[in-house]
Design an enzyme around this catalytic site. Sequence first.
Site, short mmCIF file in Angstrom:
data_model
loop_
_atom_site.label_atom_id
_atom_site.label_comp_id
_atom_site.label_asym_id
_atom_site.label_seq_id
_atom_site.Cartn_x
_atom_site.Cartn_y
_atom_site.Cartn_z
N HIS A 143 0.83 -1.20 0.00
CA HIS A 143 0.00 0.00 0.00
C HIS A 143 0.86 1.25 0.00
O HIS A 143 1.47 1.61 1.01
CB HIS A 143 -0.93 -0.01 1.22
CG HIS A 143 -1.79 1.21 1.31
ND1 HIS A 143 -2.18 1.77 2.51
CD2 HIS A 143 -2.34 1.99 0.33
CE1 HIS A 143 -2.92 2.84 2.26
NE2 HIS A 143 -3.02 3.00 0.96
N GLU A 155 2.98 0.42 3.26
CA GLU A 155 2.55 -0.65 4.16
C GLU A 155 2.68 -1.98 3.44
O GLU A 155 2.14 -2.15 2.33
CB GLU A 155 1.11 -0.42 4.60
CG GLU A 155 0.95 0.80 5.50
CD GLU A 155 -0.49 1.09 5.85
OE1 GLU A 155 -0.75 1.49 7.00
OE2 GLU A 155 -1.38 0.92 4.98
N ASN A 193 -4.68 3.96 8.06
CA ASN A 193 -6.11 4.25 8.03
C ASN A 193 -6.82 3.75 9.29
O ASN A 193 -7.96 4.17 9.56
CB ASN A 193 -6.75 3.64 6.78
CG ASN A 193 -6.51 4.49 5.55
OD1 ASN A 193 -6.43 5.71 5.64
ND2 ASN A 193 -6.37 3.84 4.41
#
Length: 510
Positions: A143, A155, A193
């Site tokens: 990510h 990530e 997130n």
Amino acid sequence: MNLPSLQRIGVVGAGAMGQGIAQVMAQAGLAVVLFDARDGAAEAARERLAATFAKLQDKGRLSPEAASAALANVQVAGRLDALAGCQLVIEAIVENLQAKQQLFRQLDELLAADAILASNTSSLSITAIASVCKHPQRVAGLHFFNPVPLMRLVEVIGGLATRPEVTQALHELVRHIGHYPASSTDSPGFIVNHAGRAFGTEALRILSEQVAPAALIDAVLRDGAGFRMGPFELLDLIGLDVSLPVMESVYHQFYEEPRYRPHPLLGLMQAGGQLGRKSGEGFYRYDGNTTAPRSTQPVPQCSALPPVWVTGDDEIGRTRLLTLLASLNVEVEDGPQASAQALCLVATLGEDATESALRHGLDPARTVAVDTLFEPGALRCLMLNPATRPDMQNAAHALFSADGATVVVIRDSCGFILQRTLASIVNLACDIAQQGIASVADIDMAVQLGLGYPQGPLAWGDQLGAARLLTILQRMHAHTGDPRYRPSSWLRRRARLGISLCQPDNLLPA
């Protein structure tokens, strides 16, 4: 330069993310094959990359040879099967599980058995994406953050079946391109997130309780805690049409865990088209401006200040308050009780001004609470209770602004603005550590790089004081009954033991 084991990289999706991924790979000397199912999209992306490399050359950030080599490293594929020779394919298409699964089925059949498949998903389960593949053990998450060349975080997510050597190779690749690889388990929101859920959701609750308007909440968190932007400035920048789905996704994936609960106001604003900057109105009205308006409260006129009496919930807060008053040349009553005329100042933790006044046996009409979570600096926050007299409010405001500092006066709230928000941020990071989603080091680094917070939340918790944060959370939980404020076991244990929040559990060898 030592090249990683993965040297031929396929990128599927030539939008902003795919183009950014292709750029950093090509600049790092890796061969990139760029494919997009939309006619002409990959070719257009390569043309934009050519312009980007030329601009970097003009600015002196790339030599002419490096710019030419980077562009030569990017090839455009007209068909998906042109990616067959890639050692790694990174998917950067629409954030839709069915679409990603369909693509991964095709890639799983197409690529060699030792090739790696990676998804750039920001919110979907890697395990779910890999479930349609015959070889799920080679599927992982990779990510990136937008804009990819500037956001130096990636990530790396392993699904339930992902082999360790797959994530190890991806770590090596991420380090090679100059980014930081943060390892995460396959959990909703991964690290960034997930950890970012406290900032905006707590601010929304503060706003909904009419503690302060959006501009003052932004000012306190931006100027009082050092965030680059306030939560409402940030929501307007990102756009509610982007932010709200992420909030709702994490909330529902955690089966309505109260810590992640969004606020109904966002849905109402989205329905009304108030999306933020992109629509010209969100929490602020922009009228062609690119920045949110700033708000201040005027300093009241006060001809004579009353005597001042001080108490606090702990020695840190009381000392900070007394030191500040001394710097303002304010004489403080030293008796065990306040005189009948005194302005009563309370350095409270986690309580509202009402409960704090009553617990300390003070006259609520003359009591004002002062936030001492941080050393009082250029911005100071005062909190009233419903019975505080206007003359006492004005006196406190005038007193604390005497040296030119900005004073924000808010309505009663358990935990002020800073205490509520910072305690929630640290508590959520502690929960991520407790669940083993990521290491302490990766949590702190990912939050700093991915969210731009002034510090990693666990190190920040140590600086603020784990015991103080525990007190704040316990009192907010008791006052509101809301389970979102229940302290994480990670925080509670370390606060009680007097050890760092960055201290991992000491496990004996099996």
